[in-house]
Design a protein around this motif. Structure first.
Motif, PDB file in Angstrom:
ATOM      1  N   PHE A 251     -11.298  -4.877  11.922  1.00  0.00           N
ATOM      2  CA  PHE A 251     -12.149  -5.619  10.993  1.00  0.00           C
ATOM      3  C   PHE A 251     -13.629  -5.458  11.330  1.00  0.00           C
ATOM      4  O   PHE A 251     -14.428  -5.049  10.490  1.00  0.00           O
ATOM      5  N   TYR A 252     -14.000  -5.773  12.566  1.00  0.00           N
ATOM      6  CA  TYR A 252     -15.416  -5.746  12.922  1.00  0.00           C
ATOM      7  C   TYR A 252     -15.989  -4.338  12.955  1.00  0.00           C
ATOM      8  O   TYR A 252     -17.170  -4.138  12.638  1.00  0.00           O
ATOM      9  N   GLY A 253     -15.178  -3.355  13.344  1.00  0.00           N
ATOM     10  CA  GLY A 253     -15.652  -1.974  13.368  1.00  0.00           C
ATOM     11  C   GLY A 253     -16.173  -1.542  12.008  1.00  0.00           C
ATOM     12  O   GLY A 253     -17.275  -0.993  11.883  1.00  0.00           O
ATOM     13  N   ASN A 254     -15.389  -1.841  10.955  1.00  0.00           N
ATOM     14  CA  ASN A 254     -15.788  -1.481   9.594  1.00  0.00           C
ATOM     15  C   ASN A 254     -16.983  -2.278   9.107  1.00  0.00           C
ATOM     16  O   ASN A 254     -17.886  -1.744   8.479  1.00  0.00           O
ATOM     17  N   ILE A 255     -16.977  -3.587   9.389  1.00  0.00           N
ATOM     18  CA  ILE A 255     -18.079  -4.456   8.929  1.00  0.00           C
ATOM     19  C   ILE A 255     -19.406  -4.007   9.534  1.00  0.00           C
ATOM     20  O   ILE A 255     -20.416  -3.937   8.847  1.00  0.00           O
ATOM     21  N   ILE A 256     -19.400  -3.747  10.843  1.00  0.00           N
ATOM     22  CA  ILE A 256     -20.643  -3.350  11.521  1.00  0.00           C
ATOM     23  C   ILE A 256     -21.169  -2.045  10.920  1.00  0.00           C
ATOM     24  O   ILE A 256     -22.361  -1.912  10.642  1.00  0.00           O
ATOM     25  N   TYR A 257     -20.273  -1.096  10.660  1.00  0.00           N
ATOM     26  CA  TYR A 257     -20.703   0.187  10.089  1.00  0.00           C
ATOM     27  C   TYR A 257     -21.312  -0.008   8.698  1.00  0.00           C
ATOM     28  O   TYR A 257     -22.333   0.580   8.357  1.00  0.00           O
ATOM     29  N   MET A 258     -20.674  -0.859   7.881  1.00  0.00           N
ATOM     30  CA  MET A 258     -21.095  -0.998   6.488  1.00  0.00           C
ATOM     31  C   MET A 258     -22.325  -1.882   6.294  1.00  0.00           C
ATOM     32  O   MET A 258     -23.216  -1.553   5.523  1.00  0.00           O
ATOM     33  N   TYR A 259     -22.367  -3.019   6.996  1.00  0.00           N
ATOM     34  CA  TYR A 259     -23.388  -4.017   6.687  1.00  0.00           C
ATOM     35  C   TYR A 259     -24.561  -4.070   7.666  1.00  0.00           C
ATOM     36  O   TYR A 259     -25.580  -4.681   7.366  1.00  0.00           O
ATOM     37  N   MET A 260     -24.417  -3.448   8.828  1.00  0.00           N
ATOM     38  CA  MET A 260     -25.537  -3.446   9.761  1.00  0.00           C
ATOM     39  C   MET A 260     -26.535  -2.337   9.426  1.00  0.00           C
ATOM     40  O   MET A 260     -27.569  -2.203  10.039  1.00  0.00           O
ATOM     41  N   GLN A 261     -26.190  -1.505   8.443  1.00  0.00           N
ATOM     42  CA  GLN A 261     -27.116  -0.449   8.011  1.00  0.00           C
ATOM     43  C   GLN A 261     -27.001  -0.279   6.501  1.00  0.00           C
ATOM     44  O   GLN A 261     -26.582   0.765   6.008  1.00  0.00           O
ATOM     45  N   PRO A 262     -27.336  -1.343   5.710  1.00  0.00           N
ATOM     46  CA  PRO A 262     -27.083  -1.343   4.268  1.00  0.00           C
ATOM     47  C   PRO A 262     -27.804  -0.260   3.484  1.00  0.00           C
ATOM     48  O   PRO A 262     -27.339   0.182   2.459  1.00  0.00           O
ATOM     49  N   GLY A 263     -28.949   0.213   3.961  1.00  0.00           N
ATOM     50  CA  GLY A 263     -29.681   1.227   3.206  1.00  0.00           C
ATOM     51  C   GLY A 263     -29.505   2.614   3.787  1.00  0.00           C
ATOM     52  O   GLY A 263     -30.292   3.501   3.526  1.00  0.00           O
ATOM     53  N   ASN A 264     -28.449   2.786   4.591  1.00  0.00           N
ATOM     54  CA  ASN A 264     -28.298   4.072   5.287  1.00  0.00           C
ATOM     55  C   ASN A 264     -27.973   5.200   4.317  1.00  0.00           C
ATOM     56  O   ASN A 264     -27.478   4.976   3.222  1.00  0.00           O
ATOM     57  N   ASN A 265     -28.254   6.396   4.737  1.00  0.00           N
ATOM     58  CA  ASN A 265     -28.048   7.559   3.871  1.00  0.00           C
ATOM     59  C   ASN A 265     -26.789   8.334   4.234  1.00  0.00           C
ATOM     60  O   ASN A 265     -26.682   9.520   3.969  1.00  0.00           O
ATOM     61  N   SER A 266     -25.838   7.681   4.879  1.00  0.00           N
ATOM     62  CA  SER A 266     -24.601   8.384   5.238  1.00  0.00           C
ATOM     63  C   SER A 266     -23.797   8.696   3.976  1.00  0.00           C
ATOM     64  O   SER A 266     -24.077   8.181   2.910  1.00  0.00           O
ATOM     65  N   SER A 267     -22.824   9.547   4.114  1.00  0.00           N
ATOM     66  CA  SER A 267     -22.014   9.985   2.978  1.00  0.00           C
ATOM     67  C   SER A 267     -21.464   8.793   2.202  1.00  0.00           C
ATOM     68  O   SER A 267     -20.853   7.893   2.766  1.00  0.00           O
ATOM     69  N   GLN A 268     -21.720   8.797   0.869  1.00  0.00           N
ATOM     70  CA  GLN A 268     -21.235   7.703   0.031  1.00  0.00           C
ATOM     71  C   GLN A 268     -19.715   7.691  -0.007  1.00  0.00           C
ATOM     72  O   GLN A 268     -19.096   6.626  -0.032  1.00  0.00           O
ATOM     73  N   ASP A 269     -19.095   8.884   0.009  1.00  0.00           N
ATOM     74  CA  ASP A 269     -17.633   8.966   0.027  1.00  0.00           C
ATOM     75  C   ASP A 269     -17.076   8.325   1.291  1.00  0.00           C
ATOM     76  O   ASP A 269     -16.060   7.621   1.251  1.00  0.00           O
ATOM     77  N   GLN A 270     -17.744   8.564   2.403  1.00  0.00           N
ATOM     78  CA  GLN A 270     -17.326   7.968   3.677  1.00  0.00           C
ATOM     79  C   GLN A 270     -17.350   6.438   3.560  1.00  0.00           C
ATOM     80  O   GLN A 270     -16.430   5.756   3.999  1.00  0.00           O
ATOM     81  N   GLY A 271     -18.409   5.914   2.933  1.00  0.00           N
ATOM     82  CA  GLY A 271     -18.534   4.462   2.725  1.00  0.00           C
ATOM     83  C   GLY A 271     -17.417   3.913   1.862  1.00  0.00           C
ATOM     84  O   GLY A 271     -16.876   2.843   2.132  1.00  0.00           O
TER      85      GLY A 271
END
Length: 310
Positions: A251-271
């Motif tokens: 749970f926390y692994g995914n949340i930290i990746y998604m919401y701790m960097q909301p404007g990140n430019n990582s792959s949208q498909d990955q998101g």
């Protein structure tokens, strides 16, 4: 052109996986299977915890809340996803999008706090076993669960309106399969530095603080368990805590990746795939993780089956 024009207010287009038609069919089947597993698995945990007298303890009260939360969490977005995957219509109404965003944020925030509450419960049970039932009395359990739910709702009430009222300059295509905050922020046609900073601060409060409490609790738990002389006692303690830690790491692994960097430019498909994992796979695995590693739940299920046959 203002973001509040009528067409963008009435409908949003959820692009999702529409650029991969073949993948959509496969995803439809996979998502449907995991959604049904989530509903059935979590419903069984709720029923068993409520019907079996051996499971009328704080731990199973919190587990029942987690299962109910997971059912609500997946239901807030999966039916719409199945509708969009199964046909050519990828749209969602403005109201539907607002409800989805509010529910996703509220339930996600609630689960962050609830997992920390469950860690405190395990800490009390293992580190202070003689005082467990005195400390974790029913009134405190209700208060802790109420704090978790109210915190999640407050988080959503703070962030949903801000996200929805960002100027979009007529843009109404959401590059995601649900109305999720980072994807909605990316649609804005204004500088979103301030809202991204606010999201970062709130995400820190809802992830890093509970996660710190969980890690501290498990530090004490590990120290206590290693002092247990009985191998069976150590195994039981590690099994119970191992279940919780597995859920926490997913749970926390995914949340930290998604919401701790909301404007990140990582792959949208990955998101998108990470959100799918966080929104569907984790809730469907929770019942399996808790039941397969837990003799009490398996025993309760056997007793219920025998009672039905008798």
């Amino acid at each position: 052109q203002d973001g509040g024009n009528e067409s963008s207010l009435e409908r949003f287009i959820l692009l999702g996986f529409s650029d991969r038609p073949r993948l959509e069919l496969v995803l439809f089947v996979v998502v449907l299977i995991f959604y049904l597993l989530t509903l059935v698995g979590n419903a069984i945990i709720i029923l068993v915890s409520r019907l079996d007298l051996h499971l009328q303890t704080p731990m199973y009260f919190f587990l029942t809340n987690l299962s109910f939360l997971d059912i609500c969490f997946t239901t807030s977005s999966v039916p719409q996803l199945l509708f969009n995957l199964g046909g050519s219509d990828k749209s969602i109404s403005y109201t539907g999008c607002a409800i989805q965003l509010f529910m996703f944020l509220a339930l996600g925030g609630t689960e962050c706090i609830l997992l920390a509450v469950m860690a405190y419960d395990r800490f009390t049970a293992i580190c202070k076993p003689l005082h467990y039932m005195v400390v974790m009395h029913p009134q405190l359990c209700l208060q802790l669960v109420a704090i978790a739910w109210l915190s999640g709702i407050a988080n959503s009430l703070a962030m949903s309106p801000v996200t929805l009222t960002l100027p979009r300059c007529g843009w109404h295509e959401v590059d995601h399969f649900l109305c999720e905050m980072p994807a909605m922020i990316k649609m804005a046609c204004v500088d979103t530095t301030l809202i991204e900073s606010t999201v970062f601060v709130l995400a820190s409060c809802f992830t890093l603080l509970p996660l710190s409490l969980i890690l501290v609790s498990y530090g004490y738990i590990t120290r206590t368990v290693l002092r247990i002389k009985s191998a069976a006692g150590r195994r039981k303690a590690f099994n119970t805590c191992g279940s919780h830690l597995t859920v926490v790491s997913f749970f926390y692994g995914n949340i930290i990746y998604m919401y701790m960097q909301p404007g990140n430019n990582s792959s949208q498909d990955q998101g998108k795939f990470l959100t799918l994992f966080y929104n569907l796979l984790t809730p469907s695995l929770n019942p399996l993780i808790y039941t397969l590693r837990n003799k009490e739940v398996k025993g309760a299920l056997r007793r219920l089956v025998r009672r039905e046959r008798g």
